[in-house]
Motif scaffolding. Structure first.
Motif: not given
Length: 571
Positions: A343-357
């Motif tokens: 979950l921490p890995f996913r959270f980091f990518y999800a909220h420190f990432g480039k807007p995308g889908n």
């Protein structure tokens, strides 16, 4: 405490509007349940009668809690205007969300046409969406079904989203004013809450994640208000918010348990005299929400499937979807480089990432981005209703970092707020640990609270040196408005485009063959509205046809665009 404001005309009108609007929703829910008992013919009356009964209840409350007749009259007129406005605005936009077209609209149509979840809790609808329709919470569907039965227009049922948005904005304003915030700062607090990008990405759809956040926010505001100074009317608003929270989505139970649990710890430490009232009103609200308002699905699921939260949780005879090895969110909705990760890995990518889908929109993986560095071209991701990466806006990662640094500064200079902050963040973080899928903004809209809590504390605690706080607030508002404008612009254009596509087919007097796959009921009803003759063929057969066209019923880059071919009516 701002006692002068509590006796003001403006406070009483605003509070009365909140009561009328929430009472209308709760009474509508009960009247829909009554229609299941006395007969389907009563359903069209649920909507208008709920408004009338809400006004009567307010008159009764007014006699006991010093709400004069003038206040009640003004509140009634204003509330009626807000309800009508909500109906009109929601009717302008078509629900083009994936889940909305898949099972939400289908559930509403079936309820309006006579399905009785009391007498027939288990029923076959469409193999692709039976599980969701039968077993999921139905609060938003009951409201929509009654509106649809009254006015005959499915899109008007989304008015619930706007009504709850209005209640949240008004209630946060009066609670903030009650605790001596200025008008300007109270407006800021209210605005920060309702500008949650999840809310505005779903506001004109039947998706319920934004609605879940608004109910949760109203409950938290009521809880904070009642703990600081007991007020029955604020307590009543909190109870109605709990009822709504429990009946909009299963995760409402999880969020309620977590936030009320940490609220209990705070009461135990700071206001022991309130413990029995605290336990009492939560017990009452939960009992009403689960057993009365939520008889279906909670009691029905327990009776028929052995677990009130089926299919999220299961029983020996009816295992959950996860126990059966079915995890649609992991398989179909998670970017490839986030699958199987913590979950921490996913959270980091999800909220420190480039807007995308990703894994849709011609993307496979989530991409990291430097905070505050965002290309405008990537913002087109916000046309989706459930943006996966940077779902809270392109600058959310930077705002998150600055707000946490600001929080440390605040706590260093205001030690009295440390316990409250510890309780608040313990509740938010604990609520995120329940599922590995709570990296997704859609499934965890309370993440929005993480950066704005320090802003609230800064407004409340410091009379001077607010330049940084106002700058952070301005950045947060701008970030949210980016999502709001991009998404609402897409909603407006997409609604017009689908209407134009249907109008053109009707004008040319064509009949069509379609392969709706997941969206059979929603597209069927829209074709009937336009009087378009149509036949349904299999997707396999449609796949081999070269000159097929597609409706613009989902965002470009998302699977589910409905293919069709035109034929002359004379053929």
């Amino acid at each position: 405490m701002n006692k002068e404001y509590e006796y003001s005309f403006g406070y009483k009108v605003t509070l009365s509007c909140c009561l009328i609007l929430l009472l209308t929703i709760c009474l509508n829910h009960l009247l829909v349940l009554l229609s299941f008992i006395i007969g389907h013919y009563f359903l069209p009356w649920a909507c208008p009668l709920s408004i009338i009964l809400a006004v009567i209840v307010l008159f009764i409350l007014g006699k006991k809690y010093e709400i004069d007749k003038r206040t009640v009259k003004v509140s009634v007129v204003l509330s009626f205007f807000l309800i009508v406005l909500s109906l009109l605005v929601s009717a302008l936009f078509w629900d083009l969300s994936w889940d909305g077209q898949w099972y939400h609209q289908s559930a509403i149509y079936n309820l309006a046409e006579g399905w009785n979840p009391f007498s027939e809790p288990i029923r076959k609808f469409n193999r692709s969406n039976d599980l969701s329709i039968i077993h999921f919470p139905k609060g938003s569907w009951y409201m929509a079904a009654s509106i649809y039965s009254t006015f005959g227009f499915i899109e008007a049922g989304k008015a619930l989203n706007f009504i709850i948005l209005i209640v949240a904005s008004l209630f946060f304003y009066i609670v903030s004013r009650k605790f001596r915030l200025s008008k300007r700062n109270s407006f800021i607090v209210s605005s920060l809450i309702i500008l949650n990008p999840v809310v505005w990405s779903e506001i004109v759809t039947y998706l319920v994640d934004g609605l879940l956040f608004l109910y949760l926010s109203i409950y938290i505001a009521a809880l904070f208000s009642v703990i600081r100074k007991y007020d029955f009317l604020h307590l009543l608003i909190g109870i109605m918010a709990i009822v709504g929270l429990l009946n909009v989505k299963f995760t409402g139970i999880v969020f309620l348990v977590v936030f009320s649990g940490f609220g209990f710890i705070y009461v135990l430490l700071k206001n022991k005299a309130l413990i029995f009232k605290y336990i009492g009103f939560h017990t009452l609200a939960i009992a009403l929400g689960l057993i009365v308002f939520g008889f279906n699905p909670y009691v029905s699921n327990l009776q028929k499937r052995g677990n009130p939260l089926y299919p999220i949780l299961g029983s020996k005879g009816y295992p959950s979807q996860l126990e059966q090895g079915k995890d649609g969110n992991e398989k179909h909705e998670t970017p490839l480089n986030m699958k199987g990760k913590s979950l921490p890995f996913r959270f980091f990518y999800a909220h420190f990432g480039k807007p995308g889908n990703a894994p849709y929109d011609n993307q496979d993986n989530a991409e990291l981005a430097i905070p505050f560095i965002s290309s405008i071209s990537s913002w087109r991701a916000y046309r989706f209703h459930e943006t996966r990466i940077a779902g809270f806006g392109p600058f959310f990662s930077g705002i998150l970092i600055l707000s946490i640094l600001y929080l440390f500064y605040l706590l260093r200079h205001n030690k009295s707020k440390r316990l409250l902050v510890l309780i608040a963040y313990s509740a938010i973080i604990s609520s995120l640990l329940i599922s590995k899928h709570f990296w997704w903004a859609r499934f965890a809209p309370q993440i929005w609270l993480i950066p704005i809590v320090p802003m609230f504390i800064g407004l409340y605690s410091f009379k001077k040196k607010r330049i940084f706080n106002y700058g952070l607030i301005s950045l947060t508002v701008a970030n949210a408005l980016i999502v709001l404008f991009i998404h609402m612009h897409w909603e407006a254009l997409a609604t017009l485009k689908v209407k134009e596509e249907l109008s053109l087919i009707k004008k040319e007097k064509k009949s069509i063959q379609i392969s709706p796959r997941w969206f059979k009921r929603s597209i069927k009803e829209r074709l009937l509205i336009y009087g378009i003759d149509h036949d349904i063929i299999s997707y396999k057969e449609m796949k081999n046809i070269e000159d097929k066209k597609y409706f613009s019923n989902v965002p470009m880059g998302y699977p589910g665009a409905i293919p069709y071919i035109e034929t002359d009516k004379t053929e």
